[in-house]
Design an enzyme around this catalytic site. Structure first.
Site, PDB file in Angstrom:
ATOM      1  N   ASP A 113      46.059  35.256  15.309  1.00 16.57           N
ATOM      2  CA  ASP A 113      46.019  36.165  13.952  1.00 16.57           C
ATOM      3  C   ASP A 113      44.700  36.661  13.335  1.00 16.57           C
ATOM      4  O   ASP A 113      44.553  37.187  12.265  1.00 16.57           O
ATOM      5  CB  ASP A 113      46.859  35.133  12.719  1.00 16.57           C
ATOM      6  CG  ASP A 113      46.260  33.902  12.734  1.00 16.57           C
ATOM      7  OD1 ASP A 113      44.919  33.803  12.648  1.00 16.57           O
ATOM      8  OD2 ASP A 113      46.899  32.909  12.217  1.00 16.57           O
ATOM      9  N   HIS A 146      44.843  32.292  23.381  1.00 19.75           N
ATOM     10  CA  HIS A 146      45.801  33.087  23.616  1.00 19.75           C
ATOM     11  C   HIS A 146      45.720  34.372  23.150  1.00 19.75           C
ATOM     12  O   HIS A 146      46.738  35.314  22.980  1.00 19.75           O
ATOM     13  CB  HIS A 146      47.097  32.411  22.878  1.00 19.75           C
ATOM     14  CG  HIS A 146      47.421  31.060  23.425  1.00 19.75           C
ATOM     15  ND1 HIS A 146      48.436  30.204  22.793  1.00 19.75           N
ATOM     16  CD2 HIS A 146      46.937  30.336  24.576  1.00 19.75           C
ATOM     17  CE1 HIS A 146      48.536  29.041  23.396  1.00 19.75           C
ATOM     18  NE2 HIS A 146      47.832  29.308  24.681  1.00 19.75           N
ATOM     19  N   CYS A 157      44.489  48.958  33.632  1.00 19.75           N
ATOM     20  CA  CYS A 157      42.959  49.002  33.889  1.00 19.75           C
ATOM     21  C   CYS A 157      42.203  47.639  32.867  1.00 19.75           C
ATOM     22  O   CYS A 157      43.028  47.157  32.268  1.00 19.75           O
ATOM     23  CB  CYS A 157      42.189  50.226  33.723  1.00 19.75           C
ATOM     24  SG  CYS A 157      42.164  50.738  32.106  1.00 19.75           S
ATOM     25  N   CYS A 181      42.741  55.244  31.378  1.00 15.33           N
ATOM     26  CA  CYS A 181      43.699  55.798  32.144  1.00 15.33           C
ATOM     27  C   CYS A 181      44.911  56.270  31.966  1.00 15.33           C
ATOM     28  O   CYS A 181      45.788  56.449  32.793  1.00 15.33           O
ATOM     29  CB  CYS A 181      43.816  54.389  33.392  1.00 15.33           C
ATOM     30  SG  CYS A 181      44.924  53.303  32.559  1.00 15.33           S
ATOM     31  N   THR A 219      48.714  21.911  15.786  1.00 17.08           N
ATOM     32  CA  THR A 219      49.728  22.225  17.134  1.00 17.08           C
ATOM     33  C   THR A 219      50.557  21.380  17.277  1.00 17.08           C
ATOM     34  O   THR A 219      50.223  19.987  17.121  1.00 17.08           O
ATOM     35  CB  THR A 219      48.452  22.641  18.031  1.00 17.08           C
ATOM     36  OG1 THR A 219      49.176  22.959  19.315  1.00 17.08           O
ATOM     37  CG2 THR A 219      47.477  21.446  18.279  1.00 17.08           C
ATOM     38  N   SER A 220      51.632  21.809  17.986  1.00 12.17           N
ATOM     39  CA  SER A 220      52.824  21.027  18.433  1.00 12.17           C
ATOM     40  C   SER A 220      52.146  20.144  19.532  1.00 12.17           C
ATOM     41  O   SER A 220      52.749  19.165  20.410  1.00 12.17           O
ATOM     42  CB  SER A 220      54.189  21.476  18.619  1.00 12.17           C
ATOM     43  OG  SER A 220      54.029  22.274  19.522  1.00 12.17           O
TER      44      SER A 220
HETATM   45  P1  OAD Z   1      54.157  25.206  17.213  1.00 11.24           P
HETATM   46  O1  OAD Z   1      54.954  25.978  16.339  1.00 11.24           O
HETATM   47  O2  OAD Z   1      54.646  24.769  18.429  1.00 11.24           O
HETATM   48  O3  OAD Z   1      53.581  23.756  16.162  1.00 11.24           O
HETATM   49  C1  OAD Z   1      53.175  24.024  14.998  1.00 11.24           C
HETATM   50  C2  OAD Z   1      52.733  22.819  14.511  1.00 11.24           C
HETATM   51  O4  OAD Z   1      51.905  22.863  13.225  1.00 11.24           O
HETATM   52  C3  OAD Z   1      53.576  21.501  14.313  1.00 11.24           C
HETATM   53  O5  OAD Z   1      53.505  20.643  15.119  1.00 11.24           O
HETATM   54  C4  OAD Z   1      54.093  21.423  12.824  1.00 11.24           C
HETATM   55  O6  OAD Z   1      54.036  20.085  12.614  1.00 11.24           O
HETATM   56  C5  OAD Z   1      52.415  21.774  12.363  1.00 11.24           C
HETATM   57  N1  OAD Z   1      52.160  22.270  10.963  1.00 11.24           N
HETATM   58  C6  OAD Z   1      53.263  22.679  10.444  1.00 11.24           C
HETATM   59  N2  OAD Z   1      52.657  23.095   9.055  1.00 11.24           N
HETATM   60  C7  OAD Z   1      51.565  22.541   8.976  1.00 11.24           C
HETATM   61  C8  OAD Z   1      50.414  22.303   8.198  1.00 11.24           C
HETATM   62  N3  OAD Z   1      50.545  23.157   6.942  1.00 11.24           N
HETATM   63  N4  OAD Z   1      49.278  22.051   8.590  1.00 11.24           N
HETATM   64  C9  OAD Z   1      49.080  21.372   9.707  1.00 11.24           C
HETATM   65  N5  OAD Z   1      49.924  21.382  10.464  1.00 11.24           N
HETATM   66  C10 OAD Z   1      51.172  21.966  10.410  1.00 11.24           C
HETATM   67  O7  OAD Z   1      52.495  26.058  17.216  1.00 11.24           O
HETATM   68  P2  OAD Z   1      51.670  25.979  18.150  1.00 11.24           P
HETATM   69  O8  OAD Z   1      51.214  24.475  18.758  1.00 11.24           O
HETATM   70  O9  OAD Z   1      50.364  26.925  17.609  1.00 11.24           O
HETATM   71  O10 OAD Z   1      51.548  30.442  22.546  1.00 11.24           O
HETATM   72  O11 OAD Z   1      52.122  26.843  19.476  1.00 11.24           O
HETATM   73  C11 OAD Z   1      51.548  26.774  20.761  1.00 11.24           C
HETATM   74  C12 OAD Z   1      51.889  28.093  21.382  1.00 11.24           C
HETATM   75  O12 OAD Z   1      53.366  28.289  21.417  1.00 11.24           O
HETATM   76  C13 OAD Z   1      51.388  29.356  20.584  1.00 11.24           C
HETATM   77  O13 OAD Z   1      50.254  29.493  20.608  1.00 11.24           O
HETATM   78  C14 OAD Z   1      52.310  30.365  21.189  1.00 11.24           C
HETATM   79  C15 OAD Z   1      53.671  29.559  21.274  1.00 11.24           C
HETATM   80  O14 OAD Z   1      54.539  30.049  22.212  1.00 11.24           O
HETATM   81  C16 OAD Z   1      51.837  31.798  22.783  1.00 11.24           C
HETATM   82  O15 OAD Z   1      52.206  32.913  22.210  1.00 11.24           O
HETATM   83  C17 OAD Z   1      50.964  32.223  24.063  1.00 11.24           C
END
Ligand code: OAD
Length: 272
Positions: A113, A146, A157, A181, A219-220
């Site tokens: 973002d 990402h 290209c 291209c 992150t999850s």
């Molecule tokens: P996820 O949606 O898998 O996980 C989001 C995490 O944020 C979860 O563990 C929530 O508990 C936590 N969360 C929610 N609200 C929050 C807050 N206010 N403060 C802190 N944590 C909070 O998102 P990502 O781990 O980013 O990839 O997902 C990884 C990748 O999966 C993304 O980059 C995307 C997706 O497929 C691509 O598009 C390549």
């Protein structure tokens, strides 16, 4: 002692703060949760996560783009409009201040973002002289693992450029084309089944391997290789700080865990 902000006691917050302040070499790995309080949906929230409402195989794979570029662009353009309507939150701003203060800090983000970059721009806005150089130095230490949703790249290209204009997805003919291209341009983000940009991944791993502390926020920790980045800090004897309201596969290995939102926890952990 129960901490009103959801931590495990004020000593714990203070200990984590000190570890972050003391250690040279800090990596901050961020995921969608860091932008949740800016109003951007996460991916795996069971109610309003993007992957609960949309099918990734129809929207975020190279095959989907080859099959139906119009639908893929329509969805990405909607997300781009959403991102442009959001603002960095106090979590992004705390990270930005820390990056500006500490040249030993690297931010590895899974978020596409651009809010880390925008928070940096907001922080240096009032600086006047020297702002541009400080911004460039700090921005170079944000690694978008990402990709970036407000950039495009060519599907053939090596063309890659900033691109914020609305995309007209009425037909294949109205989609943006490569000025080099003539092939279709695509969002400059990583899709399922694709390799990450090698140099960005290498730099992320190098930074994590030499960091004393890795702060893992929002992150999850389910998507690799991003979720493996903190393992490099652990392997070289460093510690993890986790900021996430929920448990993750990394929680058990984190020395400090804060079960609160990033907008609350990050200023508390990172600000002097
Ligand atoms: P996820 O949606 O898998 O996980 C989001 C995490 O944020 C979860 O563990 C929530 O508990 C936590 N969360 C929610 N609200 C929050 C807050 N206010 N403060 C802190 N944590 C909070 O998102 P990502 O781990 O980013 O990839 O997902 C990884 C990748 O999966 C993304 O980059 C995307 C997706 O497929 C691509 O598009 C390549």
């Amino acid at each position: 002692m129960v901490d009103p902000a959801g931590g495990e006691g004020t000593r714990t917050w203070e200990e984590a703060r000190q570890a972050i302040r003391a250690g040279r070499g800090i990596v901050i790995l961020t995921g969608a949760g860091v932008s949740a309080e800016s109003g951007i949906s996460t991916f795996r929230d069971p109610r309003d996560g993007l992957w609960a409402r949309f099918r990734p195989e129809e929207l975020a794979t190279p095959e989907a783009f080859r099959r139906d570029p119009r639908t893929v662009w329509e969805w990405y353009d909607l997300r781009r409009r959403g991102v442009l309507g959001c603002e960095p939150n106090p979590g992004h701003r705390a990270i930005a201040r820390f990056l500006l203060e500490r040249d030993d800090t690297v931010v590895v983000t899974q978020n596409v973002d651009g809010l880390h970059q925008r928070a940096l721009e907001d922080e240096v806005e009032a600086w006047g002289q020297g702002a541009d150089e400080a911004l460039a130095r700090a921005a170079a230490r944000i690694l978008p693992l990402h990709g970036e949703i407000l950039r495009v790249r060519c599907s053939r290209c090596d063309y890659n450029a900033a691109h914020r204009e609305p995309v007209n997805s009425d037909s294949k003919e109205t989609l943006p084309r490569c000025p080099q291209c003539g092939e279709l341009l695509r969002p400059a983000v990583a899709w399922f089944g694709e390799m990450l940009e090698e140099r960005v991944l290498e730099r992320s791993i190098e930074a994590a391997a030499s960091a004393r502390v890795c702060v893992v926020a929002g992150t999850s920790a389910l998507v690799h290789p991003a979720a493996s980045v903190p393992q490099f800090t652990l392997r070289s004897g460093g510690s993890l700080v986790e900021v996430n309201p929920e448990e993750t596969p990394l929680s058990a290995r984190a020395r400090w865990r804060f079960r609160v939102g990033a907008a609350t926890a990050l200023p508390r952990l990172l600000d002097p």
